[in-house]
Design an enzyme around this catalytic site. Structure first.
Site, PDB file in Angstrom:
ATOM      1  N   LYS A  37      -6.971   3.290  -3.317  1.00 53.17           N
ATOM      2  CA  LYS A  37      -7.385   3.245  -1.907  1.00 53.17           C
ATOM      3  C   LYS A  37      -7.578   4.669  -1.424  1.00 53.17           C
ATOM      4  CE  LYS A  37      -5.268   1.962   2.566  1.00 53.17           C
ATOM      5  NZ  LYS A  37      -4.200   1.196   3.252  1.00 53.17           N
TER       6      LYS A  37
ATOM      7  N   ASP B 217       0.866  -1.179   0.000  1.00 55.67           N
ATOM      8  CA  ASP B 217       0.000   0.000   0.000  1.00 55.67           C
ATOM      9  C   ASP B 217       0.905   1.232   0.000  1.00 55.67           C
ATOM     10  OD1 ASP B 217      -1.787  -2.097   0.466  1.00 55.67           O
ATOM     11  OD2 ASP B 217      -3.027  -0.923   1.850  1.00 55.67           O
TER      12      ASP B 217
ATOM     13  N   LYS C   5     -10.276   0.045  -2.528  1.00 59.35           N
ATOM     14  CA  LYS C   5     -10.151  -0.157  -1.079  1.00 59.35           C
ATOM     15  C   LYS C   5     -10.476   1.122  -0.318  1.00 59.35           C
ATOM     16  CE  LYS C   5      -6.778  -1.355   2.559  1.00 59.35           C
ATOM     17  NZ  LYS C   5      -5.412  -1.823   2.891  1.00 59.35           N
TER      18      LYS C   5
HETATM   19  O1  LIG Z   1      -5.795   1.181   6.044  1.00 58.64           O
HETATM   20  C1  LIG Z   1      -6.358   1.042   7.094  1.00 58.64           C
HETATM   21  C2  LIG Z   1      -6.606   2.080   8.092  1.00 58.64           C
HETATM   22  O2  LIG Z   1      -5.386   2.564   8.609  1.00 58.64           O
HETATM   23  C3  LIG Z   1      -7.461   1.563   9.208  1.00 58.64           C
HETATM   24  O3  LIG Z   1      -8.157   2.643   9.742  1.00 58.64           O
HETATM   25  P1  LIG Z   1      -9.126   2.441  11.007  1.00 58.64           P
HETATM   26  O4  LIG Z   1      -8.215   2.160  12.184  1.00 58.64           O
HETATM   27  O5  LIG Z   1      -9.837   3.746  11.130  1.00 58.64           O
HETATM   28  O6  LIG Z   1     -10.040   1.299  10.748  1.00 58.64           O
END
Ligand SMILES: O=C[C@H](O)COP(=O)(O)O
Length: 340
Positions: free
Chosen positions: A240, A177, A276
């Protein structure tokens, strides 16, 4: 309600999970040469995007007896994530254990899925923990995704970011990513953005590349659409939304713009790109709204983990809680579910 009654109630819905293709089409996007036309010509109607998506969050998107199946599918599309400054190898190992067995065995059995291998889509960690996660997930087939470009700001020198990508791939990450330099988008330097993403794609080698746009930083939906196009032209396998660290992360209007860009890009080039949304998606209800929008705009092919992921650290706990409710008719406290 007994588990047996609940199971027959959900049978019809769960057939979608049981028979639906978990391994559908893969993203396949070699990219195309940089072209200014799709970027310059892009127009976005903010009010229309908000109107199109505002109804989704409120409306009951899926009838009750289909909900369990949709929630299991949502779970299969999660990149189960830990991206905290206090991450440890122990926490990453626990996360991997949860990714391999995201549903309690009794719950999975009550849903009629005892013989299915239900896992999350991936585990997402910092580069430091890639080797730990690869080791913990050995034999599970669950890929490790790494945020490897000076995450979350992405402002370290390009050479350092490329080196980090190569190191994550060498440690066994199958997905990378990357974070874009938001300044390129904010100053309209689309060619520089294209070149940067292209260099990252090359560094990824065989690993799938998900390009994080940092949509909450991009100021306008038009910039979101343009950055989506540049990311796809430069060869991203997924686009994403967010790092999860911006003040505004994934939203439905942003999703609409990005998935329509995916649709238009496929129409123009024939190349397939995944999507994503990430950051702040923490309830089963949110997840259902996203799935409904994806189904309506991109179709069923995108409702599987090869082409759709939720980047989320706490969504799984609520999904498990809702499935528990579906089976037992009662709500368990969050602490009842591991990793909650
Ligand atoms: O890519 C994923 C995010 O960093 C997760 O975010 P979150 O902790 O708000 O679910």
């Amino acid at each position: 309600m007994s588990a047996h009654e609940a199971s027959s109630m959900t049978d019809r819905g769960l057939r979608v999970v049981a028979e639906g293709r978990v391994q559908g089409p893969e993203p396949s996007n070699p990219g195309i040469p940089f072209a200014a036309d799709p970027i310059e010509g892009l127009r976005v109607n903010l009010a229309a995007a908000e109107r199109r998506t505002s109804a989704l969050a409120g409306r009951r998107t899926v009838k009750k007896d289909w909900q369990a199946a949709w929630l299991v599918r949502a779970l299969q599309c999660i990149d189960l994530t830990t991206l905290s400054g206090d991450d440890t190898a122990g926490r990453v190992r626990r996360l991997c254990a949860k990714a391999m067995h995201p549903l309690r065995a009794d719950l999975q059995a009550a849903l009629g899925l005892a013989d299915r291998r239900i896992t999350t889509g991936a585990v997402c960690v910092y580069h430091r923990f890639v080797a730990t996660a690869v080791d913990a997930l050995q034999g599970s087939g669950i890929p490790v995704a790494a945020v490897s470009t000076g995450f979350p700001a992405g402002l370290s020198p390009l050479a350092t970011r490329l080196e980090e990508i190569r190191a994550s791939v060498a440690d066994g990450a199958e997905e990378i990513d990357i974070v874009i330099t938001r300044e390129h988008a904010l100053t309209g330097n689309w060619r520089a953005l294209y070149d940067e993403i292209r260099a990252c794609k090359e560094a990824c080698g065989p690993a799938h590349m998900k390009t994080i746009l940092g949509t909450g930083d991009l100021q306008t939906l038009r910039n979101v659409g343009r950055a989506s196009w540049v990311a796809m032209m430069a060869g991203s396998d997924f686009i994403k939304t967010s790092t999860g660290k911006e003040s505004v992360n994934a939203t439905l209007p942003v999703t609409l713009i990005m998935i329509r860009a995916i649709r238009d890009y496929r129409e123009m080039t024939g190349h397939v790109v995944g999507y994503k949304p990430a950051g702040g998606i923490s309830t089963a209800k949110d997840a259902l709204a996203y799935l409904a929008l994806i189904k309506e705009e991109l179709g069923n092919d995108w409702l599987q983990p090869n082409l759709f992921r939720f980047g989320a650290s706490s969504l799984l706990a609520d999904i498990e809680r809702q499935l528990d409710h579906h089976v037992t008719g009662r709500y368990a406290s969050f602490s009842h579910h591991a990793m909650a």
